[in-house]
Design an enzyme around this catalytic site. Structure first.
Site, mmCIF file in Angstrom:
data_model
loop_
_atom_site.group_PDB
_atom_site.id
_atom_site.type_symbol
_atom_site.label_atom_id
_atom_site.label_comp_id
_atom_site.label_asym_id
_atom_site.label_seq_id
_atom_site.Cartn_x
_atom_site.Cartn_y
_atom_site.Cartn_z
ATOM 1 N N SER A 119 0.847 -1.199 0.000
ATOM 2 C CA SER A 119 0.000 0.000 0.000
ATOM 3 C C SER A 119 0.883 1.250 0.000
ATOM 4 O O SER A 119 2.098 1.183 0.173
ATOM 5 C CB SER A 119 -0.859 0.007 1.264
ATOM 6 O OG SER A 119 -0.005 0.180 2.387
ATOM 7 N N ASP A 140 -1.434 -2.088 -3.951
ATOM 8 C CA ASP A 140 -2.744 -1.969 -3.305
ATOM 9 C C ASP A 140 -3.187 -0.499 -3.344
ATOM 10 O O ASP A 140 -2.447 0.385 -2.896
ATOM 11 C CB ASP A 140 -2.592 -2.451 -1.847
ATOM 12 C CG ASP A 140 -3.928 -2.665 -1.161
ATOM 13 O OD1 ASP A 140 -4.931 -2.896 -1.853
ATOM 14 O OD2 ASP A 140 -3.946 -2.620 0.087
ATOM 15 N N GLY A 186 -10.283 -1.875 7.835
ATOM 16 C CA GLY A 186 -10.024 -1.628 9.238
ATOM 17 C C GLY A 186 -10.704 -2.598 10.187
ATOM 18 O O GLY A 186 -11.251 -3.631 9.771
ATOM 19 N N LYS A 230 -15.818 -2.723 11.192
ATOM 20 C CA LYS A 230 -16.548 -2.826 9.919
ATOM 21 C C LYS A 230 -18.057 -2.728 10.089
ATOM 22 O O LYS A 230 -18.761 -2.292 9.190
ATOM 23 C CB LYS A 230 -16.207 -4.153 9.243
ATOM 24 C CG LYS A 230 -14.719 -4.296 8.926
ATOM 25 C CD LYS A 230 -14.464 -5.589 8.202
ATOM 26 C CE LYS A 230 -12.998 -5.937 8.151
ATOM 27 N NZ LYS A 230 -12.196 -4.931 7.445
ATOM 28 N N HIS A 244 -12.194 -6.401 -0.930
ATOM 29 C CA HIS A 244 -11.323 -5.683 0.013
ATOM 30 C C HIS A 244 -11.950 -5.751 1.402
ATOM 31 O O HIS A 244 -13.073 -6.241 1.575
ATOM 32 C CB HIS A 244 -11.171 -4.218 -0.419
ATOM 33 C CG HIS A 244 -10.218 -4.040 -1.546
ATOM 34 N ND1 HIS A 244 -9.045 -3.341 -1.423
ATOM 35 C CD2 HIS A 244 -10.245 -4.506 -2.813
ATOM 36 C CE1 HIS A 244 -8.397 -3.375 -2.578
ATOM 37 N NE2 HIS A 244 -9.110 -4.073 -3.444
ATOM 38 N N GLY A 245 -11.229 -5.231 2.378
ATOM 39 C CA GLY A 245 -11.792 -5.123 3.730
ATOM 40 C C GLY A 245 -12.305 -6.444 4.253
ATOM 41 O O GLY A 245 -13.357 -6.532 4.870
ATOM 42 N N ASN A 272 -8.678 -9.565 0.271
ATOM 43 C CA ASN A 272 -7.643 -8.702 0.856
ATOM 44 C C ASN A 272 -7.653 -8.729 2.381
ATOM 45 O O ASN A 272 -8.685 -8.472 3.001
ATOM 46 C CB ASN A 272 -7.879 -7.255 0.416
ATOM 47 C CG ASN A 272 -7.401 -6.989 -0.988
ATOM 48 O OD1 ASN A 272 -7.204 -7.908 -1.766
ATOM 49 N ND2 ASN A 272 -7.216 -5.732 -1.319
ATOM 50 N N ASP A 328 -5.442 -7.321 5.735
ATOM 51 C CA ASP A 328 -4.384 -6.539 6.366
ATOM 52 C C ASP A 328 -4.628 -6.445 7.881
ATOM 53 O O ASP A 328 -3.776 -6.801 8.694
ATOM 54 C CB ASP A 328 -4.336 -5.136 5.747
ATOM 55 C CG ASP A 328 -3.139 -4.337 6.238
ATOM 56 O OD1 ASP A 328 -2.356 -4.861 7.046
ATOM 57 O OD2 ASP A 328 -2.964 -3.180 5.819
ATOM 58 N N ARG A 364 -2.279 -7.205 11.289
ATOM 59 C CA ARG A 364 -1.910 -6.180 12.277
ATOM 60 C C ARG A 364 -2.322 -6.607 13.683
ATOM 61 O O ARG A 364 -1.591 -6.413 14.653
ATOM 62 C CB ARG A 364 -2.616 -4.860 11.951
ATOM 63 C CG ARG A 364 -2.227 -4.261 10.625
ATOM 64 C CD ARG A 364 -3.040 -3.012 10.357
ATOM 65 N NE ARG A 364 -2.706 -2.471 9.039
ATOM 66 C CZ ARG A 364 -2.950 -1.238 8.655
ATOM 67 N NH1 ARG A 364 -3.539 -0.396 9.472
ATOM 68 N NH2 ARG A 364 -2.613 -0.816 7.458
HETATM 69 P P1 13P Z 1 -8.774 -5.194 6.033
HETATM 70 O O1 13P Z 1 -8.607 -3.870 6.692
HETATM 71 O O2 13P Z 1 -10.133 -5.758 6.266
HETATM 72 O O3 13P Z 1 -7.720 -6.160 6.367
HETATM 73 O O4 13P Z 1 -8.691 -4.942 4.429
HETATM 74 C C1 13P Z 1 -7.456 -4.779 3.806
HETATM 75 C C2 13P Z 1 -7.583 -4.330 2.398
HETATM 76 O O5 13P Z 1 -8.638 -4.330 1.801
HETATM 77 C C3 13P Z 1 -6.361 -3.888 1.731
HETATM 78 O O6 13P Z 1 -6.608 -3.393 0.453
HETATM 79 O O1 G3H Z 2 -6.466 -0.975 2.117
HETATM 80 C C1 G3H Z 2 -5.857 -0.591 3.095
HETATM 81 C C2 G3H Z 2 -4.743 -1.358 3.686
HETATM 82 O O2 G3H Z 2 -5.104 -1.850 4.933
HETATM 83 C C3 G3H Z 2 -3.487 -0.565 3.712
HETATM 84 O O3 G3H Z 2 -3.511 0.433 4.655
HETATM 85 O O4 G3H Z 2 -2.219 2.382 3.669
HETATM 86 O O5 G3H Z 2 -2.473 2.050 6.162
HETATM 87 O O6 G3H Z 2 -1.026 0.543 4.812
HETATM 88 P P1 G3H Z 2 -2.227 1.425 4.845
HETATM 89 ZN ZN ZN Z 3 -8.396 -2.293 0.225
#
Ligand code: 13P
Ligand code: G3H
Ligand code: ZN
Length: 318
Positions: free
Chosen positions: A50, A83, A183, A186, A213-214, A256, A258, A262
């Site tokens: 990202s 991303d 995040g 949600k 995503h998400g 996706n 992230d 974390r």
């Molecule tokens: P999350 O925040 O649900 O992990 O989604 C990550 C994401 O969509 C990155 O593009």
């Molecule tokens: O889509 C979002 C991802 O979680 C990336 O987030 O730009 O804070 O790394 P970031």
């Molecule tokens: Zn995303």
């Protein structure tokens, strides 16, 4: 094996009803944890970077970490993906830097403008054998650099617009708004995905890969550890894994993740700090965090139905 594009991965995922995990990388431990799980589960992999990751770690460090992962795992097809690239310029830079897939996220622009920006990226990327993911509709949630909308149900992707968008832009996959958001927060009430959006698009665009995503689930294991050891995430709520599993069987070919990475990392570090307050060797808290990421990713691969899929992706060629 060198990096691959998403083309064959998505073909196989669509045909056989699973999704490939796309995990965000920000540092060495996260990447190592992901790779260790993937190697064990024999799953194809998308590593994504990202804007926030580039700002934090720099492109050259992340690139070097991924290069090592690819060299050490020659039997695993790995995609290096941008991303949420929000301009043609950043997408072009990543194509020039050797990414094998880029996301152009022009979804904040009006429909026609989104098409124009996406089309320009597609023309450039396809000239370099790089795949393009685009986005239509708006996702919720707020990350460092991805500002979403408040009410996700208001901006769901319209299936008819999706058809027009994909045909006009030439993109290879489409991130759709189907009720997920970025995040750890949600949903305020019961989590609910708009499977009708996914179904509606796939009926109008059969065989076309969609992206969700998400898709973090905000796993209870890590949420509880964080809250137990001094953190404060009482209202965190993610997408239930059963919903992810269902979407993966449909046209969703890329999921996706992230936030779950974390949270795994944070939970383990908090636990070590709480249980061993005298500990100050980073290896002693980053090590358990890396193991937690490995175990979590191995679990996700099972949820996505992606275990042991390396063979068929390789057999399909690139
Ligand atoms: P999350 O925040 O649900 O992990 O989604 C990550 C994401 O969509 C990155 O593009
Ligand atoms: O889509 C979002 C991802 O979680 C990336 O987030 O730009 O804070 O790394 P970031
Ligand atoms: Zn995303």
């Amino acid at each position: 094996m060198a990096l691959v594009t998403t083309k064959k991965m998505f073909e196989m995922a669509y045909k056989n009803g699973y999704a490939v995990g796309a995990f965000n990388v920000n540092n060495m431990e996260i990447t190592q944890g992901i790779i260790a799980a993937i190697a064990e589960e024999k799953a194809p992999l998308i590593l994504q970077i990202s804007r926030g990751a580039r700002k934090y770690a720099s492109m050259s460090y992340l690139r070097a970490i991924i290069d090592v992962a690819v060299t050490e795992n020659p039997d695993i097809p790995i995609v290096m993906h941008l991303d949420h690239g929000d301009t043609f310029e950043i997408c072009k830079q990543c194509v020039d830097d050797g990414f094998t897939s880029v996301m152009v996220d022009a979804s904040k622009h009006p429909f026609k403008e989104n098409i124009e920006i996406t089309k320009k990226v597609v023309e450039y990327a396809h000239g370099h054998n790089v795949a393009v993911e685009a986005e239509l509709g708006q996702l919720g949630g707020i990350e460092d650099d991805v500002v979403g909308v408040d009410d996700v149900t208001k901006y769901l992707t319209d299936p008819d617009e999706a058809v027009e968008f994909v045909r006009a832009s030439g993109c290879d996959s489409l991130a759709v708004a189907c009720g997920t958001s970025h995040g750890a927060y949600k949903f305020k009430t019961e989590p609910k995905l708009a499977f009708d959006v996914i179904q509606g698009i796939s009926e109008k665009l059969p065989g076309f890969p969609l992206v969700m995503h998400g898709s973090s689930s905000v796993l209870a294991e890590f949420k509880d550890l964080i809250n137990k050891y001094g953190g404060a995430m009482p209202d965190a709520m993610g997408v239930p894994e059963q919903a992810i599993c269902q979407a993966a069987k449909m046209a969703i070919c890329k999921v996706n993740i992230d936030t779950d990475l974390r949270m795994a990392l944070t939970a383990k570090i908090r636990q070590v700090f709480a249980e061993k307050p005298g500990e100050f060797d980073p290896r002693k808290y980053l090590g358990p965090a890396r193991t937690a990421i490995k175990d979590m990713v191995a679990h996700k691969i099972k949820v996505l139905g992606c275990v042991d899929k390396v063979g068929e992706v390789l057999a399909a060629g690139d």
